[in-house]
Design an enzyme around this catalytic site. Structure first.
Site: not given
Length: 317
Positions: A193, A213-215, A232
């Protein structure tokens, strides 16, 4: 219990904004905590909370009419099973969010586009706003733990090989993955996350680690990827980008487990049909029906194996 009349149906819906705000106010004042030991006069509770006694009484009287708190005699209130939920984290955080920042954004919702109204209300997108307000971020992460038991039952029932490394993508404070590892002692886990996520890594144990990190850019290597109520939050373009990131870092056959609602056809009540409007408000996201899930997964090169409300099992193509 008699069925509500058509007029009562409309009134019950229209007063929803008032109810959310009232819950937010009493949650922030910690009224349920003040009533933990039993019935008390509202004057005492108001004095401790720094509230106006008459106004607080009016809030509690309205909520008591729907079973949240009970007025046992004039001006004397006690907790009910519903208000007891407000004593802990999670539901009180939800009440704070729904009755506060979300309440303000929802007031601006319209049907002119499929875009989030949050930026026009607060000057930035929802996720950036959370990063700028760490206390609200912590409240959000605690609120997201609600329903964890239902989600973990879904995950725990999956056919696990037993030695996999599970990556919880957007895993927040790691509570879901910690519970899964507790039930399957041979699994290892990675909570992935943003760095500002509020967490206590001392509770992770030696089989679980946190990776920041950045997904949208990358994900850690793993055998199974879990996305619990993540997709969602995003529109189809951004949700597909998250899935494509996973696909780019995972070999064919890697499993992807999506814990999210599948909107059912027809007019039967389903919370996801209302949650869909909250997702639209906050981030332009959406709840999806089965056809929409299949289309989204296909865009990312991921093949659904089983789609049920609450759990989608898929594999990378």
């Amino acid at each position: 219990m008699t069925e509500p009349t058509p007029a009562e149906q409309l009134w019950n819906l229209m007063r929803g904004a008032l109810a959310a705000r009232a819950l937010g106010v009493v949650a922030e004042l910690r009224v349920a905590d003040a009533l933990a030991s039993g019935p008390r006069a509202v004057e005492e509770v108001a004095r401790e909370a720094g509230a106006d006694p008459d106004t607080l009484c009016r809030f509690l009287r309205a909520l008591a009419s729907d079973g949240v708190f009970s007025e046992d005699e004039p001006g004397v209130f006690r907790n009910t099973e519903a208000s007891e939920l407000l004593r802990g984290d999670g539901w009180s955080d939800f009440a704070h969010l729904f009755g506060g920042v979300w309440h303000r954004a929802i007031a601006e919702l319209d049907a002119s586009s499929g875009d989030s109204v949050f930026p026009s209300t607060f000057g930035t997108d929802f996720w950036a706003w959370l990063a700028e307000h760490p206390e609200e971020r912590a409240a959000f992460d605690r609120a997201m733990e609600q329903g964890k038991e239902r989600r973990i039952e879904r995950l725990a029932g999956v056919d696990w090989r037993g030695d996999e490394t599970v990556v919880d993508v957007g895993g927040g404070n790691g509570s879901l993955l910690r519970e899964l590892l507790g039930r399957h002692p041979d699994l290892r886990g990675i909570v992935f996350d943003l760095p500002e996520t509020v967490r206590d890594e001392s509770t992770f144990g030696d089989r679980c680690t946190f990776v920041a990190g950045d997904f949208f850019e990358s994900v850690p290597a793993g055998d199974v990827y879990v996305l619990s109520t993540i997709l969602h939050d995003w529109d189809d373009e951004r949700a597909a980008a998250i899935l494509r990131t996973i696909r780019a870092h995972a070999p064919a056959g890697t499993r992807v487990l999506v814990i999210d609602a599948v909107v059912q056809p027809g007019n039967d009540p389903q919370g996801a049909k209302w949650l869909d409007l909250l997702m639209l408000t906050l981030a332009g996201g959406r709840e999806r029906d089965e056809a929409q899930w299949r289309a989204l997964l296909d865009r990312a090169g991921i093949v659904p194996v089983r789609i049920e409300d609450g759990l989608i099992e898929a594999t990378c193509r």
